[in-house]
Scaffold this active site. Sequence first.
Site, short mmCIF file in Angstrom:
data_model
loop_
_atom_site.label_atom_id
_atom_site.label_comp_id
_atom_site.label_asym_id
_atom_site.label_seq_id
_atom_site.Cartn_x
_atom_site.Cartn_y
_atom_site.Cartn_z
N TYR A 194 -87.57 -12.40 -26.58
CA TYR A 194 -87.64 -13.95 -26.83
C TYR A 194 -88.50 -14.50 -27.77
CZ TYR A 194 -84.82 -15.08 -22.80
OH TYR A 194 -83.84 -15.30 -21.86
N GLU A 244 -85.56 -18.23 -35.29
CA GLU A 244 -84.77 -19.57 -35.17
C GLU A 244 -85.57 -20.60 -36.05
OE1 GLU A 244 -83.56 -20.59 -31.27
OE2 GLU A 244 -82.85 -18.38 -30.82
#
Length: 234
Positions: A170, A177
Amino acid sequence: MDGKSSSKPSPTITTTPTLPIHSSARKKLSAKNFYLFEYNVVSAFFWGAVLVRVLLIFHLLGPENVAEGTADFTKWVQTGALLEVVHSAAGFVRSPVMTTVIQVASRILLVWGVVYLFPESGGKAIAYSTMVSSWSITEIIRYAYYAYTIQGTTPQWLTWLRYNTFFILYPTGVASELLVTYASLGDAKEFSESYALLLKIIMVVYIPGFYTMFTHMLKQRRRVLKNVGKRRED
């Protein structure tokens, strides 16, 4: 069922052992379960294909060529995840609708609104490789876990992967991102200053979004591992 009560066993009694307890539930939910099982298997397969492509191109041609060889395929595989919002909203699965929307929407933005629009900036960033790799590994584990769960035969090692690898995947996924989005801001500003501003706002929103997703996984992890511990004690 010991046959002592009657010399002629009741048909109901004699047939009961041949029918598993869960058979009636499987009949009622067979269509839904079959669909979800197939969806998870196919999704795991496609994300596996994405990961193999990323690793091969990264090794053979370098990170700057990874997006060129994987972006189109990845965007369609990720777009297929829009069905998960439908599954959640329709009650097919127990995942919270908003949590599902946050996760899917952020990735749709990346594959269509950043990498697709700005392949020379967002797509060329080395973070693209780490982003898609993190997604792929996460999804292979997640979809495999769901497929096994539907069958009721989830291996302990897969449960462990599902509820422990997110500690690494994560953060690496979200950081990648953000880096990919940041790398595209120059081209985004040339495309539209308003769109560039929107991307900046979204980058800020990532902070509470990541918190929501991460804490959701922590809650799930505590609940699942607690149940696993109870079964071991039994």
